[in-house]
Design an enzyme around this catalytic site. Structure first.
Site, PDB file in Angstrom:
ATOM      1  N   SER A  63       0.798  -1.242   0.000  1.00 40.76           N
ATOM      2  CA  SER A  63       0.000   0.000   0.000  1.00 40.76           C
ATOM      3  C   SER A  63       0.823   1.281   0.000  1.00 40.76           C
ATOM      4  CB  SER A  63      -0.935   0.017   1.200  1.00 40.76           C
ATOM      5  OG  SER A  63      -2.026  -0.826   0.961  1.00 40.76           O
ATOM      6  N   LYS A  67       0.334   3.390  -2.921  1.00 41.45           N
ATOM      7  CA  LYS A  67      -0.835   4.285  -3.025  1.00 41.45           C
ATOM      8  C   LYS A  67      -0.405   5.755  -3.022  1.00 41.45           C
ATOM      9  CE  LYS A  67      -4.293   1.044  -1.014  1.00 41.45           C
ATOM     10  NZ  LYS A  67      -3.750  -0.277  -0.921  1.00 41.45           N
ATOM     11  N   VAL A  89       1.217  -3.787   3.770  1.00 42.79           N
ATOM     12  CA  VAL A  89       1.182  -5.082   4.457  1.00 42.79           C
ATOM     13  C   VAL A  89       2.446  -5.919   4.229  1.00 42.79           C
ATOM     14  CG1 VAL A  89      -1.317  -5.352   4.748  1.00 42.79           C
ATOM     15  CG2 VAL A  89      -0.220  -6.171   2.643  1.00 42.79           C
ATOM     16  N   TYR A 109      -3.926  -2.190 -10.218  1.00 41.97           N
ATOM     17  CA  TYR A 109      -3.767  -1.998  -8.768  1.00 41.97           C
ATOM     18  C   TYR A 109      -2.817  -3.051  -8.171  1.00 41.97           C
ATOM     19  CZ  TYR A 109      -5.030  -2.320  -3.830  1.00 41.97           C
ATOM     20  OH  TYR A 109      -4.970  -2.411  -2.450  1.00 41.97           O
ATOM     21  N   TYR A 166      -4.588   3.672   8.035  1.00 45.09           N
ATOM     22  CA  TYR A 166      -5.947   3.120   8.212  1.00 45.09           C
ATOM     23  C   TYR A 166      -6.526   3.514   9.564  1.00 45.09           C
ATOM     24  CZ  TYR A 166      -3.232   0.445   4.902  1.00 45.09           C
ATOM     25  OH  TYR A 166      -2.365   0.099   3.921  1.00 45.09           O
TER      26      TYR A 166
END
Ligand SMILES: NC(=O)CC[C@H](N)C(=O)O
Length: 313
Positions: A64, A67, A259, A191, A241
């Site tokens: 991530s 991102k 992760v 993605y 998050y």
């Protein structure tokens, strides 16, 4: 002058035998194979000096953290139009959560949760074929890091394509609301390839220089100063998050986790920092990575909430 090399070597040493190392992600099978004993850290200072400790040269799946780079590319492509399709608020929910999408009409809370990043990919595919978007991403991170050896781990990308049922659910659900315009498989394929970028701590810290430098990396302007400030703001508020508040409280730096156990953190005007330890806490953020960053900021005073005496405060 603090000796940063000695400082991070000390932190790596302190954490070497830590017993609460978190749990390595196993829902993406190749990630489960990475030993939880790995630990790396890299710090690139504003003057360009690089400090590393532990396994800082070993590539890992950035997941991530990609991102941040995808958001930067999408803002470059469509500017503030992006914010019609994704929000800028912390979700307070898990990274792969679907719950808010129902009441919020398929508009994800922010670009750093899975749903938000999938929309960001769809936006990029409004102008590019998947192959081109993946190529653009690879060129972008290579250029930012000044390192052409950065690659995508196809095994990881394929594993996510074979599993990834939650992401498939998210994409299909958003498509039903009209917030995914492209073919779901193509959007997800893009993605997953972004998530499967493999980078070392050194490469990641180098790639984060533009966020440390007000949009400038190695003398080249990557984004405007305003945009760099805003991406940092999103990393501070949404980068971890449902653990983002705690990260701001303990560390006080814009940061983004993945992760794979990596975290990119930015001390604006001071340093770009990457840390990697594969064991995750309950929110899917690197357990020891956060601890290492906490110790680093405690010992350097790099938190953005630290009064800057040099600015006459
Ligand atoms: N938090 C993460 O790093 C999640 C990324 C991962 N590829 C997923 O989509 O589930």
């Amino acid at each position: 002058m603090t000796d940063i090399s000695a400082l991070i070597a000390g932190i790596a040493e302190e954490l070497r035998f830590a017993d609460n190392r978190g749990k390595v992600a196993n829902y993406i099978p190749p990630l489960a194979l990475v030993p939880d004993t790995r630990f790396g850290m890299a710090v690139v200072m504003a003057d360009g000096t690089v400090h590393t400790a532990g396994d800082a040269e070993e590539p890992f799946s950035i997941q991530s953290i990609s991102k941040v780079f995808a958001l930067t590319l999408a803002l470059g492509a469509v500017g503030d139009q992006l914010w019609h399709r994704v929000g800028r608020e912390p979700s307070g929910s898990a990274f792969h959560s679907i719950v808010q999408l129902e009441t919020e009409h398929g508009i994800p809370r922010n670009p750093f949760i899975n749903a938000g990043a999938i929309v960001v990919c769809d936006v990029l595919l409004g102008r590019l074929q998947p192959r081109e978007a993946i190529g653009q991403m690879l060129r972008f991170v290579r250029e930012l890091a000044g390192d052409d050896t950065i690659a995508i781990d196809e095994t990881v990308a394929r594993a996510e394509q074979d599993g990834g049922f939650r992401n498939k659910a998210l994409a299909n659900y958003m498509r039903a609301f009209g917030n995914i315009e492209g073919e779901v498989d193509l959007v997800l394929g893009t993605y997953f390839h972004f998530c499967a970028l493999a980078m070392s701590c050194r490469q990641l810290a180098m790639a984060g220089r533009f966020l440390m430098g007000g949009g400038v990396s190695d003398g080249h302007r990557v984004v405007t100063e305003k945009r760099a400030r805003r991406i940092n703001a999103l990393m501070m508020s949404c980068g971890h998050y449902d653990n983002s508040g705690d990260f701001a409280y303990r560390i006080g730096l814009p940061g983004k986790s993945g992760v794979g156990g990596g975290i990119l953190a930015v001390a604006p005007g001071i340093a770009s920092i990457a840390v990697w330890s594969p064991g995750l806490n309950a929110s899917g953020n690197s357990q020891l990575g956060q601890l290492a960053l906490e110790r680093l900021v405690q010992r350097t005073g790099w938190s953005v909430f630290e009064p800057r005496l040099s600015q006459g405060l």
